[in-house]
Design a protein around this motif. Structure first.
Motif, PDB file in Angstrom:
ATOM      1  N   MET A 169       0.828  -1.199   0.000  1.00 36.49           N
ATOM      2  CA  MET A 169       0.000   0.000   0.000  1.00 36.49           C
ATOM      3  C   MET A 169       0.870   1.260   0.000  1.00 36.49           C
ATOM      4  N   LYS A 170       1.952   1.220   0.768  1.00 38.06           N
ATOM      5  CA  LYS A 170       2.847   2.376   0.825  1.00 38.06           C
ATOM      6  C   LYS A 170       3.490   2.620  -0.535  1.00 38.06           C
ATOM      7  N   ARG A 171       3.824   1.547  -1.218  1.00 41.49           N
ATOM      8  CA  ARG A 171       4.444   1.671  -2.537  1.00 41.49           C
ATOM      9  C   ARG A 171       3.493   2.334  -3.523  1.00 41.49           C
ATOM     10  N   CYS A 172       2.228   1.956  -3.484  1.00 42.35           N
ATOM     11  CA  CYS A 172       1.229   2.563  -4.370  1.00 42.35           C
ATOM     12  C   CYS A 172       1.078   4.058  -4.078  1.00 42.35           C
ATOM     13  N   ALA A 173       1.091   4.430  -2.817  1.00 41.89           N
ATOM     14  CA  ALA A 173       0.970   5.833  -2.442  1.00 41.89           C
ATOM     15  C   ALA A 173       2.175   6.631  -2.939  1.00 41.89           C
ATOM     16  N   VAL A 174       3.369   6.054  -2.826  1.00 40.14           N
ATOM     17  CA  VAL A 174       4.582   6.732  -3.294  1.00 40.14           C
ATOM     18  C   VAL A 174       4.541   6.912  -4.805  1.00 40.14           C
ATOM     19  N   VAL A 175       4.124   5.892  -5.526  1.00 44.51           N
ATOM     20  CA  VAL A 175       4.031   5.984  -6.984  1.00 44.51           C
ATOM     21  C   VAL A 175       2.987   7.023  -7.381  1.00 44.51           C
ATOM     22  N   TYR A 176       1.847   7.017  -6.706  1.00 47.01           N
ATOM     23  CA  TYR A 176       0.787   7.980  -7.007  1.00 47.01           C
ATOM     24  C   TYR A 176       1.266   9.410  -6.764  1.00 47.01           C
ATOM     25  N   LEU A 177       1.863   9.662  -5.633  1.00 42.87           N
ATOM     26  CA  LEU A 177       2.321  11.010  -5.309  1.00 42.87           C
ATOM     27  C   LEU A 177       3.456  11.464  -6.226  1.00 42.87           C
ATOM     28  N   SER A 178       4.327  10.539  -6.593  1.00 45.05           N
ATOM     29  CA  SER A 178       5.405  10.878  -7.528  1.00 45.05           C
ATOM     30  C   SER A 178       4.843  11.257  -8.895  1.00 45.05           C
ATOM     31  N   THR A 179       3.859  10.504  -9.342  1.00 44.14           N
ATOM     32  CA  THR A 179       3.219  10.806 -10.614  1.00 44.14           C
ATOM     33  C   THR A 179       2.510  12.149 -10.555  1.00 44.14           C
ATOM     34  N   LEU A 180       1.844  12.406  -9.444  1.00 44.37           N
ATOM     35  CA  LEU A 180       1.140  13.667  -9.262  1.00 44.37           C
ATOM     36  C   LEU A 180       2.106  14.850  -9.238  1.00 44.37           C
ATOM     37  N   VAL A 200       5.028  14.920 -10.967  1.00 45.58           N
ATOM     38  CA  VAL A 200       5.733  15.041 -12.239  1.00 45.58           C
ATOM     39  C   VAL A 200       4.803  15.448 -13.390  1.00 45.58           C
ATOM     40  N   LEU A 201       3.615  14.880 -13.468  1.00 52.54           N
ATOM     41  CA  LEU A 201       2.770  15.102 -14.638  1.00 52.54           C
ATOM     42  C   LEU A 201       2.188  16.511 -14.776  1.00 52.54           C
ATOM     43  N   PHE A 211       1.664  21.478 -18.160  1.00 52.42           N
ATOM     44  CA  PHE A 211       1.731  22.918 -18.375  1.00 52.42           C
ATOM     45  C   PHE A 211       2.761  23.266 -19.445  1.00 52.42           C
ATOM     46  N   ILE A 212       3.861  22.559 -19.468  1.00 53.56           N
ATOM     47  CA  ILE A 212       4.878  22.795 -20.504  1.00 53.56           C
ATOM     48  C   ILE A 212       4.314  22.447 -21.871  1.00 53.56           C
ATOM     49  N   PHE A 213       3.627  21.305 -21.972  1.00 53.65           N
ATOM     50  CA  PHE A 213       3.052  20.903 -23.253  1.00 53.65           C
ATOM     51  C   PHE A 213       2.001  21.901 -23.730  1.00 53.65           C
ATOM     52  N   VAL A 214       1.086  22.261 -22.849  1.00 50.56           N
ATOM     53  CA  VAL A 214       0.022  23.183 -23.234  1.00 50.56           C
ATOM     54  C   VAL A 214       0.599  24.553 -23.580  1.00 50.56           C
ATOM     55  N   GLY A 215       1.576  25.000 -22.818  1.00 51.60           N
ATOM     56  CA  GLY A 215       2.146  26.323 -23.053  1.00 51.60           C
ATOM     57  C   GLY A 215       2.975  26.418 -24.310  1.00 51.60           C
ATOM     58  N   ALA A 216       3.728  25.394 -24.612  1.00 55.73           N
ATOM     59  CA  ALA A 216       4.656  25.473 -25.739  1.00 55.73           C
ATOM     60  C   ALA A 216       4.113  24.800 -26.999  1.00 55.73           C
ATOM     61  N   ILE A 217       3.744  23.564 -26.883  1.00 56.34           N
ATOM     62  CA  ILE A 217       3.364  22.781 -28.059  1.00 56.34           C
ATOM     63  C   ILE A 217       1.887  22.925 -28.372  1.00 56.34           C
TER      64      ILE A 217
END
Length: 53
Positions: free
Chosen positions: A1-12, A14-15, A20-26
């Motif tokens: 469960m802790k691993r899933c939380a870490v992956v979720y928060l890391s994704t949150l 980074v994405l 914002f970079i994609f929408v702003g530039a491309i």
């Protein structure tokens, strides 16, 4: 469960900045090239009778 939380928060962490970079530039360039002529501005929509004044 802790691993899933870490992956979720890391994704949150980074994405959203990448989005914002994609929408702003491309995305802005793609929108201007492909969709720009099809959009209505509020002024032209009100003049043509599509929006209430």
């Amino acid at each position: 469960m802790k691993r899933c939380a870490v992956v979720y928060l890391s994704t949150l962490e980074v994405l959203p900045p990448l989005d914002f970079i994609f929408v702003g530039a491309i995305g802005r360039k793609l929108s201007a090239e492909h969709v720009g002529d099809m959009t209505l501005t509020a002024g032209s929509a009100a003049i043509s009778g599509l929006l209430p004044k």
